[in-house]
Design an enzyme around this catalytic site. Sequence first.
Site, PDB file in Angstrom:
ATOM      1  N   ASN A 161     -10.180  -0.182  -0.059  1.00  0.00           N
ATOM      2  CA  ASN A 161      -8.715  -0.132  -0.010  1.00  0.00           C
ATOM      3  C   ASN A 161      -8.171  -0.695  -1.314  1.00  0.00           C
ATOM      4  O   ASN A 161      -8.318  -1.876  -1.599  1.00  0.00           O
ATOM      5  CB  ASN A 161      -8.219  -0.951   1.191  1.00  0.00           C
ATOM      6  N   HIS A 172      -3.298   7.180   2.202  1.00  0.00           N
ATOM      7  CA  HIS A 172      -3.733   5.846   1.810  1.00  0.00           C
ATOM      8  C   HIS A 172      -5.068   5.546   2.481  1.00  0.00           C
ATOM      9  O   HIS A 172      -5.275   5.868   3.652  1.00  0.00           O
ATOM     10  CB  HIS A 172      -2.685   4.813   2.228  1.00  0.00           C
ATOM     11  N   CYS A 226       0.797  -1.225   0.000  1.00  0.00           N
ATOM     12  CA  CYS A 226       0.000   0.000   0.000  1.00  0.00           C
ATOM     13  C   CYS A 226       0.830   1.275   0.000  1.00  0.00           C
ATOM     14  O   CYS A 226       0.295   2.361  -0.228  1.00  0.00           O
ATOM     15  CB  CYS A 226      -0.950   0.000   1.199  1.00  0.00           C
TER      16      CYS A 226
END
Length: 393
Positions: free
Chosen positions: A350, A320, A120
Amino acid sequence: MGSVIIGSGRALPARIVTNDELSEIVDTTDEWIVPRTGIHTRHVAIEETCTDLGAQAALRALGLEEGGWQREAGAIDAATLDMIICPTLTADTHFPSEAARIRERIGATNAVCYDMSCACSGCVYGLSTADLIMAGAAFARQEAARTGGPMRCNDVRRVLVVAAERLSKLVDWEERATCILFGDGAGAVVLEWRDEAEAGAGGADDTAEAAGAAGAAGADAPGILSSYMENTDDVDRTLWCDSAFASREVPFAANGTTAAGASATATPRLAASDAESDPYMRMAGQAVFKFATSAMMRCTEEALTRAGLTTDDVTLFTPHQANERIIRYAAKKMDLPMERFQVIIDHVGNVSGASALIALNEALCEGKLQPGDIACMTAFGGGLTAGSCVIRI
C-alpha cells in the site's frame, strides 16, 4: 473539452523487503501475510527521499527518463507545466512544499505548486482538482476572448499530478497489523487541457457544420469523463496519525488564562484523548475494511453514473491498493472478474495516494490500456476520504 493524460510514470525504491524479512522483526510469517493481504514484497526507501521518488516518477511521466508512458512520441518539456499538485503525507519538509521541491528538481520553472493531504485518496483528489482548475481556466479564456479583457486567473493548460510517499517513516515496525501493509513509492501523470475542436475535429473552422463534427468526434475523445469525491468524519479514529509537533510545548500561558478567561495549556490536544502524541500510523482493520469496500463500490457507481457509463463500459479498473481482499470483495459484489482489475499490491504494498497512479502506469506500460479504452480509478483512505474518476485513455 477535457483533461487528457499525455504522460504517466512511477518510481519505486531500490530496497525490496520480503515477508520473510519482516518475520525477523515482528511476529508474522509469509503464510500469515499473503492470505490476508495479497502482499509478498514491498519497496522501502533507504537512500531515497520523497523528493527523489516524486521527481523520478515525474521525469518518467514527462518522457525525460526511461520507464514512463507518453501519448505522443517525444518528451514533454517540464517548462510547459503550469501547475504541480503533490498528494503526500510524508513531504521531506513542511515548506517548501513537496511539489515545489519536485518543481526545482525537474526544471518546471513556470509551475505553480502545492501539496494535498488526503491520504490514500490523493490520486483521485489530485486528478479531479487538476481537471477542475483547467476547466475553470478554459472558461476564463473564453470569457477573456469574448470581452477582450484579461484572464481572471492563471492560464493553466498542463498539470503534473505526482503522489509521492515514504510511509515507512510513519509505520510502527513493531506493530504487525500495519507494518506488513505499507511501502514507499511515487506515481505521476501529466494532464493537458484540450479544447473540443482540437481533441475531436483537428482544429476545424468555427462553423455550425464544423462544430457538429467536433461534437461527434469529441464524444469519443480522450480525457477525464467524470469524477466524484466525498468525506466521512472519522469520529472513531479508524485511520489516524498524530502530527509530529502536536505535543510540543510552547513557553506562553502554560499556567495562565486566555483572553476569554478560559484555562490555557501549553499542549492543547487535537483529539479527545489523554494519551501522549503517537508518532505512528494507527488503523482499526475491520472498520477500515468495512468502510473501504462500501466506499469503493459507492464511488465507482457514482462516477460511472456521472459519465453516463456502466461497469460494462470499463476496460480496466485501477483501484487504490490497500488490501487484495478489499479489491476481491468489491469485485465480487459488483459481479466483475478479477481480470478487469489491475492488482499490484503483491509487489508494492500500500503506497497510499500513489498506489492507483502506479497501477495505472503499469497497466499503460504493459499495454492493458490503449487509447480509447476506459479506466476507472477509485480510492479511499484517511480523513475519511474517498472518490473515483473515469478516464478515457
